[in-house]
Write a protein that holds these residues in place. Structure first.
Motif, PDB file in Angstrom:
ATOM      1  N   ALA A  97       0.829  -1.199   0.000  1.00  0.00           N
ATOM      2  CA  ALA A  97       0.000   0.000   0.000  1.00  0.00           C
ATOM      3  C   ALA A  97       0.863   1.248   0.000  1.00  0.00           C
ATOM      4  N   ALA A  98       0.359   2.276  -0.630  1.00  0.00           N
ATOM      5  CA  ALA A  98       1.035   3.573  -0.653  1.00  0.00           C
ATOM      6  C   ALA A  98       0.056   4.647  -0.227  1.00  0.00           C
ATOM      7  N   THR A  99       0.516   5.549   0.598  1.00  0.00           N
ATOM      8  CA  THR A  99      -0.368   6.588   1.106  1.00  0.00           C
ATOM      9  C   THR A  99       0.381   7.884   1.347  1.00  0.00           C
ATOM     10  N   VAL A 100      -0.361   8.962   1.240  1.00  0.00           N
ATOM     11  CA  VAL A 100       0.178  10.277   1.597  1.00  0.00           C
ATOM     12  C   VAL A 100      -0.338  10.707   2.955  1.00  0.00           C
ATOM     13  N   THR A 101      -1.598  10.327   3.270  1.00  0.00           N
ATOM     14  CA  THR A 101      -2.270  10.918   4.418  1.00  0.00           C
ATOM     15  C   THR A 101      -2.340  10.046   5.662  1.00  0.00           C
ATOM     16  N   GLY A 102      -2.380   8.720   5.518  1.00  0.00           N
ATOM     17  CA  GLY A 102      -2.533   7.934   6.724  1.00  0.00           C
ATOM     18  C   GLY A 102      -2.765   6.476   6.429  1.00  0.00           C
ATOM     19  N   TRP A 103      -2.991   5.674   7.509  1.00  0.00           N
ATOM     20  CA  TRP A 103      -3.012   4.231   7.341  1.00  0.00           C
ATOM     21  C   TRP A 103      -4.370   3.596   7.592  1.00  0.00           C
ATOM     22  N   SER A 104      -5.409   4.383   7.667  1.00  0.00           N
ATOM     23  CA  SER A 104      -6.737   3.782   7.637  1.00  0.00           C
ATOM     24  C   SER A 104      -7.010   3.282   6.230  1.00  0.00           C
ATOM     25  N   LEU A 105      -7.851   2.263   6.108  1.00  0.00           N
ATOM     26  CA  LEU A 105      -8.097   1.667   4.793  1.00  0.00           C
ATOM     27  C   LEU A 105      -8.571   2.707   3.785  1.00  0.00           C
ATOM     28  N   ASN A 106      -9.392   3.634   4.240  1.00  0.00           N
ATOM     29  CA  ASN A 106      -9.927   4.616   3.297  1.00  0.00           C
ATOM     30  C   ASN A 106      -8.947   5.747   2.990  1.00  0.00           C
ATOM     31  N   GLN A 107      -7.771   5.720   3.604  1.00  0.00           N
ATOM     32  CA  GLN A 107      -6.761   6.725   3.322  1.00  0.00           C
ATOM     33  C   GLN A 107      -5.699   6.227   2.340  1.00  0.00           C
ATOM     34  N   ILE A 108      -5.725   4.945   2.024  1.00  0.00           N
ATOM     35  CA  ILE A 108      -4.717   4.393   1.134  1.00  0.00           C
ATOM     36  C   ILE A 108      -4.958   4.914  -0.271  1.00  0.00           C
ATOM     37  N   ASP A 109      -3.897   5.408  -0.899  1.00  0.00           N
ATOM     38  CA  ASP A 109      -4.016   5.948  -2.243  1.00  0.00           C
ATOM     39  C   ASP A 109      -3.883   4.859  -3.306  1.00  0.00           C
ATOM     40  N   TYR A 110      -2.994   3.916  -3.077  1.00  0.00           N
ATOM     41  CA  TYR A 110      -2.765   2.862  -4.065  1.00  0.00           C
ATOM     42  C   TYR A 110      -2.580   1.518  -3.365  1.00  0.00           C
ATOM     43  N   TRP A 111      -3.114   0.473  -4.003  1.00  0.00           N
ATOM     44  CA  TRP A 111      -2.967  -0.903  -3.538  1.00  0.00           C
ATOM     45  C   TRP A 111      -2.309  -1.746  -4.624  1.00  0.00           C
ATOM     46  N   GLY A 112      -1.526  -2.730  -4.172  1.00  0.00           N
ATOM     47  CA  GLY A 112      -1.078  -3.755  -5.091  1.00  0.00           C
ATOM     48  C   GLY A 112      -2.157  -4.809  -5.259  1.00  0.00           C
ATOM     49  N   GLN A 113      -1.874  -5.800  -6.091  1.00  0.00           N
ATOM     50  CA  GLN A 113      -2.870  -6.825  -6.385  1.00  0.00           C
ATOM     51  C   GLN A 113      -2.890  -7.923  -5.332  1.00  0.00           C
ATOM     52  N   GLY A 114      -1.870  -7.990  -4.505  1.00  0.00           N
ATOM     53  CA  GLY A 114      -1.816  -8.974  -3.432  1.00  0.00           C
ATOM     54  C   GLY A 114      -0.982 -10.185  -3.789  1.00  0.00           C
ATOM     55  N   THR A 115      -0.362 -10.771  -2.768  1.00  0.00           N
ATOM     56  CA  THR A 115       0.397 -12.000  -2.935  1.00  0.00           C
ATOM     57  C   THR A 115       0.060 -12.933  -1.771  1.00  0.00           C
ATOM     58  N   GLN A 116      -0.155 -14.203  -2.093  1.00  0.00           N
ATOM     59  CA  GLN A 116      -0.599 -15.164  -1.095  1.00  0.00           C
ATOM     60  C   GLN A 116       0.581 -15.679  -0.283  1.00  0.00           C
ATOM     61  N   VAL A 117       0.410 -15.674   1.019  1.00  0.00           N
ATOM     62  CA  VAL A 117       1.364 -16.293   1.942  1.00  0.00           C
ATOM     63  C   VAL A 117       0.610 -17.374   2.714  1.00  0.00           C
ATOM     64  N   THR A 118       1.118 -18.582   2.652  1.00  0.00           N
ATOM     65  CA  THR A 118       0.502 -19.696   3.365  1.00  0.00           C
ATOM     66  C   THR A 118       1.548 -20.344   4.261  1.00  0.00           C
ATOM     67  N   VAL A 119       1.223 -20.443   5.539  1.00  0.00           N
ATOM     68  CA  VAL A 119       2.137 -21.027   6.516  1.00  0.00           C
ATOM     69  C   VAL A 119       1.502 -22.309   7.039  1.00  0.00           C
ATOM     70  N   SER A 120       2.160 -23.416   6.806  1.00  0.00           N
ATOM     71  CA  SER A 120       1.637 -24.706   7.241  1.00  0.00           C
ATOM     72  C   SER A 120       2.166 -25.047   8.632  1.00  0.00           C
TER      73      SER A 120
END
Length: 121
Positions: A97-120
């Motif tokens: 995530a990239a943000t200028v203003t803050g770390w609430s979900l609605n303050q995030i300016d840009y998101w990546g597509q996500g990467t899966q992490v699985t811990v067995s």
């Protein structure tokens, strides 16, 4: 406009390590604070770690503090999340995530597509 692309996710046994990378396009990467969120199945997206644009202050959620380390390389437009001592409860899709203003979900300016992490276990 900033585009974020994560990599480095995968399957690992409990106690193992992974390093996630987030490569950003655009010339204004250094203008943004960068961080990571994660979302497990059936749960809300939650904050994991973040770093101010100058890399001088880093924040971690209590659940990962002492195990995860966030770093950024402004010359490479990349932010990294080193994850050690992984636990099954760390299993989730991890989002850059990239943000200028803050770390609430609605303050995030840009998101990546996500990467899966699985811990067995």
């Amino acid at each position: 406009q900033v585009q974020l692309e994560e990599s480095g996710g995968g399957l690992v046994q409990a106690g193992g390590s992974l390093r996630l990378s987030c490569a950003a396009s655009g010339r204004t990467f250094s203008s943004y604070a960068m961080g990571w969120f994660r979302q497990a199945p059936g749960k809300e997206r939650e904050f994991v770690a973040a770093m101010r644009r100058y890399g001088d202050i880093t924040y971690y959620s209590d659940s990962v503090k002492g195990r995860f380390t966030l770093s950024r390389d402004n010359a490479k437009n990349t932010v990294y999340l080193q994850m050690n001592s992984l636990k099954p409860e760390d299993t989730a899709v991890y989002y850059c995530a990239a943000t200028v203003t803050g770390w609430s979900l609605n303050q995030i300016d840009y998101w990546g597509q996500g990467t899966q992490v699985t811990v067995s276990s």
